[in-house]
Structure formats: structure tokens, C-alpha cells
Write a protein that holds these residues in place. Structure first.
Motif, short mmCIF file in Angstrom:
data_model
loop_
_atom_site.label_atom_id
_atom_site.label_comp_id
_atom_site.label_asym_id
_atom_site.label_seq_id
_atom_site.Cartn_x
_atom_site.Cartn_y
_atom_site.Cartn_z
N THR A 636 0.83 -1.22 0.00
CA THR A 636 0.00 0.00 0.00
C THR A 636 0.86 1.26 0.00
OG1 THR A 636 -0.16 -0.15 2.41
CG2 THR A 636 -1.93 -1.14 1.14
N ARG A 637 1.97 1.24 0.73
CA ARG A 637 2.85 2.43 0.74
C ARG A 637 3.49 2.63 -0.63
NH1 ARG A 637 5.93 1.36 4.96
NH2 ARG A 637 4.73 2.67 6.39
N SER A 640 0.79 4.09 -2.97
CA SER A 640 0.24 5.40 -2.61
C SER A 640 1.30 6.48 -2.46
CB SER A 640 -0.57 5.28 -1.31
OG SER A 640 0.27 4.88 -0.24
N GLU A 641 2.51 6.11 -2.00
CA GLU A 641 3.53 7.13 -1.70
C GLU A 641 4.77 7.03 -2.58
OE1 GLU A 641 4.28 7.68 2.54
OE2 GLU A 641 2.61 6.30 2.94
N GLY A 642 5.02 5.85 -3.18
CA GLY A 642 6.15 5.72 -4.08
C GLY A 642 7.34 5.01 -3.48
N ALA A 645 9.45 6.55 -0.46
CA ALA A 645 8.81 6.41 0.84
C ALA A 645 9.03 5.02 1.41
CB ALA A 645 7.31 6.71 0.73
#
Length: 760
Positions: A636-637, A640-642, A645
Motif C-alpha cells: 500500500t505504501r 500510494s507514496e512511491g 517512501a
């Protein structure tokens, strides 16, 4: 007697020491020989019988114990002349000119020390296989005499072929002698007549290191116009150019398709124009054909190529051309890290994050790290390129030790593909493919796109099982199951190579056997049956084993003949497939739940690399990832954040757990036919380290390796961690001195892996 003392007794290093005898006055030389010997040996040169003094980097034949071996001279020995110490004479000097220059010898000595590996084995591993024995580089040559010159001038030469040979020699009179093979018409009969007349003299010389080896012109070389660089690419080229031709390490972090290769090419052209050599290292053989083709179309030089797929003769010719400076550009895989460079100007490491850059057997070096050391030694810039840099490299860039250049947009202007998770819990699966992924495959094929499906498991099925009694076909020599390869109808162990026929029934209860799990062979069959007529290519180690098969498979994809592509890790190795519009990841769970602490990092790298194959041209790309855990925090990270991250979170977790790269690490592996012996050996090593180094080290283990038994030997390992690199190496030298050689074939075999990337 302890296990450490038994291992040292098995060492055999005393028996391998040369028997000493007094030699005549002459120079003494330090010589290394391949083998499990950490030291070097001293021999003297007898000028009365062996001619001119040899040079460091030259091969010699020496008496070693009761036999003779090929060694290599490192340097003059301390102590000066023979007579001051007991030595043996060199048997024969094999090279009139050194094979390895002083800079390369210094690099090899550093690598042997840093990676704690016997120096002789390190030195000889840097030579092409054809030069690790006594093969001579001396070839027949001719020299034009004064009498021959007069005969030519006075017109006394009658034979047309004799005339041609003498004229060829006269045209090259500035050379001491000319290799026979380079003289047109210099047959044995012609040479004999010229020798009898005294018009030429026979000699021999070191074969020239010419490049390219063929004199025929290559019409495809050079001439291709470079594409216009976008603003980010121009800024990257300008930054490196402005820093000058001195050592600096540059991380070029660019999304897949961002044009990192064009940045390389622009800087390579500058280095070549300045008369310097360029070394480009890639992680896989599969990447070299497209790079060679691309570089040859753009540049005016033909690249020399160094990788394990070449014949010994091809590899030696390329290696010698680079070492002599007659080849200005070399493209190679991991082992090219040690090729001597006569005029170094630039080093490029593409896909610097790839685990294939780390040698996993024998001499356990990391090509990227060796090349960074060499770049500093030779005072040249080094470029480290990747869309998904390793955490070690990112940390260096974040902390300012490497300069960080970013390419955030695709060079073609194409958009990055959208990545979506497919929750396959409770879904009816067809050959590992969910209904949603199957519909997407059909949609993209009917729209004219190509589809790539990634499954990092080769073979047809990872195991055969009996549902009646629970029997699973296992390897008799390893703690692993046998994989069924249906194409050859064999069960094969992917760890030790054992294979056997497929039983017709369960050997325990005689019930039928069935497959469990799936591999790329099975996935290929499912797709071929579901989508006939679209053409399919499988890219894995089994399917591309034959010579030329990989190149032809890639060509079929490029021509659009294969609309479906199935493969393993080969798919994430930087290939450019413009027609691919859909990438499907059959199972993300295999990487998400890996037992190694680097699992999250590798998952993010492989997912983004394979996703980057989609939508690289005009058509938009789509990536579908099948998983049973769509809420996994790493997944998920990442979505959503790349990538940055994910790596920042990983670095924080590693710091808390005191794991690399926030600690320096080494892994001591050992194996033996008896588990108790190897466990006791490593337990004694661990106790020795804890007693001698105290809190300066963290010593974890010994514990069984993730694959506890391989090829009939039980495997244990010891992880050593330290905040101070020098303290870690002091501990490792302590182990080397206490235990001795790692000679294979003894009761206990052991090795040291510095900066390990794989705990399995």
C-alpha cells in the motif's frame, strides 16, 4: 581437539609451502598461485638460465610442493637479492609483457583483503580462462635484414610472393618485427626460402591485441542521430560534465523509460572523443545484445564484450584489446569489473541495484562496489543507474556521499502505467489467473497490445504431491522439493541439480500424484490454450538455454510475432518492449512474505521494474498485481507514496533492528556431512569472536541456513554485525588467522561473505 583446530589441521597449508633451497644471486619476486592460500611465496630469478627479469603482472611456472604450477608475479620481494633468503628459482617466465598492470594488481590485492578471499584465487579469477594456464601469447614473426633490404632495392628478388613479403616488411620497417599472420603470402615455403637467402630473420613476439578482431567493415556502426535530450537529461549530462573528468560517484535515479541510456551515451561520447576508455557493466548477459546494438548504431567504435557466454578465445581477444587500449569501449557483466584499462575515462554500472552484480559462489565480491573503488583509484567518474536504487546506494546519496540526479519523466513523453491490486481471495482461478486478469488480457490482446505475465518460478509445478497420504516428491540431497519440468518430463532440484524421472504413482501408497503450485511452463500452457493464435514466448533460464535462443525470442517480441510474454526475473532486467500495454504479476505474495530482511526492498524493486515494461510507447500501460493481502503495508505504501517512501521506511526499520546498511555485516557460512560438526565449528568461532571483541560486535548464531541441507551437506551460518567497518574486518582477520584455509573438499567447508545480500 576442537572443531576449529580440526579444520586448521585439515588446512594443508604447510604441505603446500614451497620447499626452499639456496639460489644464485638475482632478483627475488613475490608470486601468488591459485589455491586456498592467503599468503604469497618468494622465488628468485636466475638470469643465467631465464633471460631478462620478469615484470609484475606476468605469469611464471614455479615448483610448488612436489609439483609445478602456474603463478603470477605481484612485485619484487622485500629483502632484495637471492642469497639473503632461502628460495626456489622460477622454472619459466611465461609472459614477456605483464598481463595485469600495477593499478589492477593493487585493486585485486584490495579486493582479496576486503572480501577475505585467497589472493591467488582472486588474481587468477581476473584473467580470462584461456590465460589461467600456460598458454603462450608468443607468435612467429619476421624481421627484414639489411641484405634483404639491398636485394629489394637492387631488384634481385625473383619470386612474386617473396617480393610481396619483403615489400610488406619494408613498409613496416619502423616495427622491430612483424607477426607472420599479418604478412600477406608469407607461407611456410616462402618464409623458408627467404630465411635461406638471409633476407629475413625469424623471431617471435607477443601477439598484437587488435580490435575489432575482424578486418571487415561493419556498416551498422555509428551514424545514428541521437534523439534530442529533454530538460532533465540535459541537466544530468551537464552536471557530470561540469564536475570534470575526476572521481565522483553519481546516482542516476530515473523512472523506467526515462532515458538513462541516452545520458550514458552522451557522456560516453565525450569520454571517447577525449581519447579515453569507457567500461559499462550490466548485471545480466541478456542485457548485452540490445546495449551492443544500440551503442554500435550510435558510436563510431565497436564495443568489446566480456561475459560468460563467449568462447574462451573470444573472451581473451576482447580482454586483451581492452587491456592494451586498442578497444575504447567495453560492455560486460560482473566479471568485467576487473578488466585492466589502459586509458580509463568513465565507468557506468547499469541497474546498480541488481543482485546479479554480487558473486554468490567462490570469490564473493560485489562488482558495483569494486568499480567504485577502482573509479576512485583511477580518478574517473562513475555512473550508477537504476529506476529502483539499492538502499545502500540511496543512503549514500541522501547523506551526500554520492551526487544524486533524478529523471522523473519518461523520455518519450509516455505516461507511467497505472498499477492496481487484484484481491484474489475466494476467486475462482484458471491456471493461477483470476477472472479480472483474464478479462484484461483478452481486452489488451484484442486492442492490438502485447501482454507480459510475471511469475518468478520456472518449471511446470514446484512439487508433486499425493492427496491420499501427503507424500511430496523431495530431493534426497537437499531440504527442498523437486520441481516438475513437463517439457522434459523430469523432476529436478533447483539447488543441487539432482533429477529423476516422474513416478507414475505415489511410491508410498500407490495413489495417483498431482501437481501443487505453478511455474512458467504451466502458465504458458494455460495462455496458449486460452488465447490460441496470438503467439507466445517464455523467458526463463530453461527456455533460453540454447545459443541464440534468447536473441531470437527478444526479436520475436520486438517484431510483434509474440503477443504474449511469460517469464521470471528475466522480464525485469531493463528490456524495452514498446508494444507491451499490460503487465500482470501472477503472485505478489511470494516476494511480499520473503524471509530475508531485504524482502520488502526486493519486492518493491521487482514490482516497479516489471511494471515499467508497460506503456513505453504511444499506448497507455496498465499493471495488475494479484495478491491475497492487498492491505500489506509495503504494497500500500509503494502504490500510494512511491519507492522513496518505502525505502525511507525500510531504512528506519533497519536502523531499529541494527541491520545493514546501518551496520556493517559479514556472514560466515559453513557446511559438512554431519550437522553436529558444522554447528560445533561455528559455535566455537562465535565464542572466540565474542570473547576477543566483546561489545564491538554483534554475533548472531550459529543457526541453520534457510536451506538447511544442500547436496548432502548440512549448512549453518553466523551473522556478524558492527557499527565500525574496521572492527568487523579485524574480527574476520582474527577468524582467518585462527582457523586457516577454506579449502573445499575437507570435512568442514566454510566461507566469509562480506556485505552479504542474501542470507539464504
Amino acid at each position: 581437539m576442537s572443531e576449529v583446530d580440526k579444520a586448521r589441521q585439515d588446512d594443508g597449508h604447510v604441505a603446500g609451502t614451497p620447499v626452499e633451497s639456496r639460489g644464485p644471486d638475482g632478483a627475488c619476486w613475490t608470486v601468488v598461485v591459485p589455491g586456498p592460500f592467503f599468503g604469497s611465496f618468494t622465488y628468485h630469478h636466475d638470469p643465467a638460465t631465464q633471460g631478462p627479469l620478469p615484470q609484475p603482472g606476468a605469469r611464471v611456472r614455479v615448483r610448488f610442493g612436489q609439483s609445478e604450477r602456474v603463478g603470477l608475479i605481484l612485485a619484487p620481494a622485500e629483502g632484495g637479492a637471492a642469497g639473503e633468503q632461502e628460495t626456489r628459482a622460477l622454472v619459466e617466465v611465461l609472459d614477456h609483457e605483464p598481463l595485469l598492470d600495477r593499478d589492477t594488481l593493487a585493486c585485486l590485492a584490495w579486493a582479496a583483503s576486503y572480501y577475505h578471499h585467497p589472493l591467488g584465487e582472486v588474481v587468477f579469477s581476473a584473467l580470462p580462462a584461456a590465460l589461467r594456464g600456460e598458454r603462450s601469447l608468443r607468435v612467429p614473426a619476421l624481421r627484414l635484414t639489411a641484405e634483404g633490404r639491398r636485394a629489394l632495392a637492387e631488384g634481385r628478388v625473383r619470386g612474386r610472393r617473396q617480393q610481396a613479403v619483403l615489400e610488406a616488411l619494408a613498409a613496416r620497417s619502423h616495427e622491430a618485427c612483424v607477426v607472420v599472420s599479418e604478412i600477406p603470402g608469407a607461407s611456410a615455403a616462402v618464409r623458408q626460402r627467404l630465411l635461406e637467402r638471409g633476407w629475413v630473420e625469424a623471431d617471435e613476439m607477443t601477439a598484437p591485441a587488435t580490435w575489432p578482431p575482424s578486418t571487415s567493415a561493419d556498416a551498422s556502426m555509428g551514424g545514428a542521430s541521437p534523439p534530442a535530450l529533454n530538460a532533465e537529461q540535459q541537466a544530468a549530462v551537464a552536471a557530470v560534465e561540469t564536475a570534470g573528468r575526476v572521481f565522483s560517484a553519481w546516482l542516476i535515479e530515473g523512472v523506467t523509460g526515462s532515458g538513462k541510456t541516452e545520458v550514458y551515451l552522451a557522456l560516453i561520447e565525450q569520454a571517447l572523443a577525449a581519447g579515453r576508455q569507457v567500461l559499462v557493466v550490466v548485471p545480466e548477459i541478456s542485457l548485452t545484445p540490445q546495449l551492443i546494438d544500440r551503442f554500435a548504431r550510435r558510436l563510431t567504435v565497436r564495443p568489446a564484450v566480456l561475459h560468460s557466454g563467449l568462447s574462451d578465445g573470444e573472451r581473451m581477444a576482447a580482454w586483451r584489446a581492452v587491456a592494451a587500449g586498442t578497444s575504447s569501449l567495453v560492455i560486460g557483466t560482473r566479471s568485467a569489473a576487473f578488466v585492466p584499462l589502459a586509458r580509463p575515462g568513465l565507468i557506468v554500472v547499469d541497474e546498480e541495484h541488481d543482485a546479479a552484480l554480487k558473486q554468490q559462489e567462490g570469490f564473493l565480491y560485489h562488482a558495483r562496489d569494486v568499480l567504485i573503488w577502482r573509479a576512485r583509484q583511477m580518478d574517473v567518474p562513475i555512473l550508477l543507474g537504476s529506476a529502483t536504487p539499492s538502499l545502500e546506494t540511496l543512503r549514500h546519496a541522501w547523506e551526500g556521499r554520492y551526487r544524486h540526479l533524478r529523471l522523473t519523466q519518461r523520455a518519450s513523453g509516455a505516461r507511467m502505467p497505472a498499477i492496481h491490486c487484484l484481491d484474489i481471495r475466494a476467486q475462482p482461478m484458471e491456471g493461477g489467473i483470476s477472472p479480472a486478469l483474464m478479462r484484461a488480457i483478452e481486452r489488451h490482446l484484442l486492442a492490438g497490445g502485447q501482454v507480459m505475465l510475471y511469475l518468478n518460478r520456472r518449471g511446470y509445478a514446484p512439487s508433486l504431491v499425493c492427496h491420499a497420504c501427503g507424500y511430496v516428491a523431495g530431493c534426497p540431497h537437499c531440504d527442498a522439493y523437486l520441481t516438475w519440468h513437463r517439457e522434459i518430463n523430469r523432476l529436478r532440484c533447483h539447488h543441487c541439480g539432482f533429477e529423476q524421472g516422474v513416478p507414475r504413482e505415489c511410491p508410498a501408497c500407490h495413489a495417483p500424484l498431482s501437481v501443487r503450485g505453478m511455474g512458467t511452463e504451466q502458465l504458458e500452457d494455460v495462455l496458449a490454450a486460452r488465447f490460441p493464435g496470438f503467439g507466445i514466448v517464455r523467458l526463463d533460464r530453461d527456455a533460453t538455454a540454447g545459443k541464440g535462443v534468447l536473441a531470437e525470442s527478444l526479436a520475436r517480441i520486438a517484431r510483434g510475432e509474440a503477443r504474449l510474454v511469460v517469464g521470471t526475473q528475466m522480464l525485469v532486467k531493463g528490456h524495452d518492449f514498446p508494444g507491451v500495454t499490460l503487465v500482470g504479476v501472477i503472485s505478489a505474495d511470494q516476494a511480499l512474505f520473503a524471509s530475508d530482511f531485504r524482502g520488502p526492498e526486493r519486492f518493491a524493486q521487482s514490482l516497479l521494474q516489471v511494471a515499467g515494461r508497460a506503456g513505453r510507447a504511444e499506448r497507455p500501460g496498465e499493471v495488475l498485481v494479484q495478491t491475497h493481502d492487498p492491505t500489506h503495508p509495503v504494497l500500500t505504501r509503494l502504490l500510494s507514496e512511491g519507492y522513496a517512501a518505502v525505502m525511507a521506511a525500510e531504512l528506519a526499520e533497519r536502523e531499529q533492528a541494527e541491520l545493514p546498511p546501518t551496520r556493517f555485516a559479514a556472514l560466515i557460512r559453513a557446511d559438512a556431512p554431519q550437522a553436529d560438526a558444522v554447528r560445533a565449528f561455528l559455535a566455537e568461532v562465535a565464542g572466540m569472536l565474542r570473547e576477543a571483541h566483546g561489545e564491538a560486535l554483534s554475533v548472531w548464531g550459529p543457526v541453520p541456513a534457510p536451506l538447511g541441507r544442500r547436496a548432502g551437506r548440512f549448512r549453518f551460518q553466523l551473522l556478524i554485525l558492527s557499527r565500525v567497518r574496521s572492527e568487523l574486518h579485524r574480527a574476520l582477520w582474527h577468524v582467518d588467522e585462527r582457523v586457516g584455509s577454506r579449502r573445499p573438499g575437507q570435512r568442514i567447508r566454510w566461507s566469509i561473505d562480506v556485505d552479504p545480500i542474501d542470507l539464504a
